[in-house]
Write an enzyme that holds these catalytic residues in place. Structure first.
Site, mmCIF file in Angstrom:
data_model
loop_
_atom_site.group_PDB
_atom_site.id
_atom_site.type_symbol
_atom_site.label_atom_id
_atom_site.label_comp_id
_atom_site.label_asym_id
_atom_site.label_seq_id
_atom_site.Cartn_x
_atom_site.Cartn_y
_atom_site.Cartn_z
ATOM 1 N N LYS A 113 9.518 -10.899 -10.679
ATOM 2 C CA LYS A 113 9.370 -9.500 -11.078
ATOM 3 C C LYS A 113 10.063 -9.245 -12.412
ATOM 4 O O LYS A 113 11.264 -9.496 -12.562
ATOM 5 C CB LYS A 113 9.997 -8.578 -10.015
ATOM 6 C CG LYS A 113 9.165 -8.477 -8.750
ATOM 7 C CD LYS A 113 9.891 -7.710 -7.659
ATOM 8 C CE LYS A 113 9.569 -6.247 -7.666
ATOM 9 N NZ LYS A 113 10.241 -5.548 -6.521
HETATM 10 C C1 E4P Z 1 8.943 -2.886 -4.656
HETATM 11 O O1 E4P Z 1 8.572 -3.833 -5.302
HETATM 12 C C2 E4P Z 1 9.785 -1.815 -5.201
HETATM 13 O O2 E4P Z 1 10.937 -2.352 -5.753
HETATM 14 C C3 E4P Z 1 10.076 -0.757 -4.161
HETATM 15 O O3 E4P Z 1 8.884 -0.440 -3.490
HETATM 16 C C4 E4P Z 1 10.753 0.471 -4.707
HETATM 17 O O4 E4P Z 1 10.815 1.475 -3.727
HETATM 18 P P1 E4P Z 1 11.749 2.763 -3.844
HETATM 19 O O5 E4P Z 1 11.219 3.649 -4.901
HETATM 20 O O6 E4P Z 1 11.680 3.412 -2.491
HETATM 21 O O7 E4P Z 1 13.129 2.268 -4.190
#
Ligand code: E4P
Length: 294
Positions: A113
């Site tokens: 990522k």
């Molecule tokens: C996934 O890849 C993301 O990091 C995650 O869904 C973020 O979610 P949040 O906005 O609830 O922290």
């Protein structure tokens, strides 16, 4: 257990292998997993160490992260495990790439990522050329998704882009519109970027993601448990997404933009305040696990 597996792949959004295993027992499968620095910081083992006064050095934190994804890796299907590089506002593409290359070697099914920033996109461009699978995170706009498409053109492996629905909702905008807009924009493309609906906060978000036909969605365990409790409802033909916040107020629509995917990625307007804030929050959560001297 879920009788009919949906076409959209379902990933667990978390940082705890035991939780992933519980979800797998509940659903009968887990297609993949996404992690991020905030989720890793809340891993029970890491929390326990911190509570007993043993915060980590950055090397130890990396080792813990590696052990967590190595435990999750065999539990999930072909959507893999997304591992996030530690990137601050000033982190360069080269620094992200060095981390990405190392993290990619941790497990056979890794996706790295990188944030939807200029440096993150530069790192992604090189990564796909080196056959490192990527998941472009902290995406809040169609322009960012267009830049992801253009920067990773030619990738042999599917590239993921993760629009964050809940965080847009949090500020009164309809995050699901961004997901729909990106899907529509990609209709004219070559299909190398898969949309991964992220920041899913409730069952309606999950159903709307399934109805939109995204390739993947990542969902916190507690939402999946709620879905199971309701008997795994699926969006039927009459499903209509309400687009309201927790107080029932209507979310502001985000209009579709005509964008030419053939443009160079550098030409898209990728700045977004929530991307910057998201990076800052990940850095703060990551640092909260570290010793002062680390
Ligand atoms: C996934 O890849 C993301 O990091 C995650 O869904 C973020 O979610 P949040 O906005 O609830 O922290």
């Amino acid at each position: 257990m879920l009788a009919n597996k949906p076409k959209t792949k379902i990933l667990v959004d978390g940082g705890d292998p035991e939780e992933t295993l519980r979800v797998k027992q509940l659903l009968g499968f887990v297609d993949g997993q996404t992690t991020n620095p905030s989720l890793i910081a809340t891993n029970p083992q890491i929390q326990q160490r911190i509570a007993s006064g043993h915060s980590l050095s950055s090397q130890e934190e990396k080792e813990e992260y590696r052990k967590i994804v190595q435990a999750i890796s065999p539990l999930v299907g072909d959507a893999g495990v997304s591992i996030e590089v530690f990137a601050d506002i000033g982190t360069t593409a080269e620094e992200m790439l060095a981390q990405g290359e190392e993290m990619f070697s941790w497990i056979p099914n890794a996706y790295i990522k990188y944030p939807c920033t200029r440096e993150g996109l530069r790192a992604a461009e090189v990564s796909v050329a080196r056959q490192i699978r990527v998941n472009m995170t902290l995406c809040f706009s169609q322009d960012q998704a267009a830049a992801v498409y253009a920067a990773t053109r030619g990738s042999k492996e599917p590239v993921y882009v993760s629009p964050f629905v809940g965080r847009l909702d949090d500020r009164g905008e309809n995050g699901m519109d961004v997901v729909k807009n990106i899907k529509k924009m990609y209709e004219s493309g070559d299909g190398h970027v898969h949309v991964l609906a992220a920041s899913i906060r409730h069952v309606d978000h999950l159903l709307a993601s399934l109805a939109t036909g995204v390739e993947l969605t990542t969902v916190p365990a507690k939402v999946l448990v709620e879905w199971a409790t309701k008997g795994f409802p699926m969006p039927n033909q009459d499903f209509s997404y309400k687009a309201v916040n927790a107080s029932g107020e209507r979310l502001k629509a985000i209009p579709y933009k005509e964008l030419d995917l053939k443009r160079p990625w550098q030409s898209f307007d990728i700045a977004h305040e929530l991307t910057t804030r998201g990076i800052q929050k990940f850095v703060a959560d990551y640092r909260s696990t570290l010793r002062r001297s680390a």
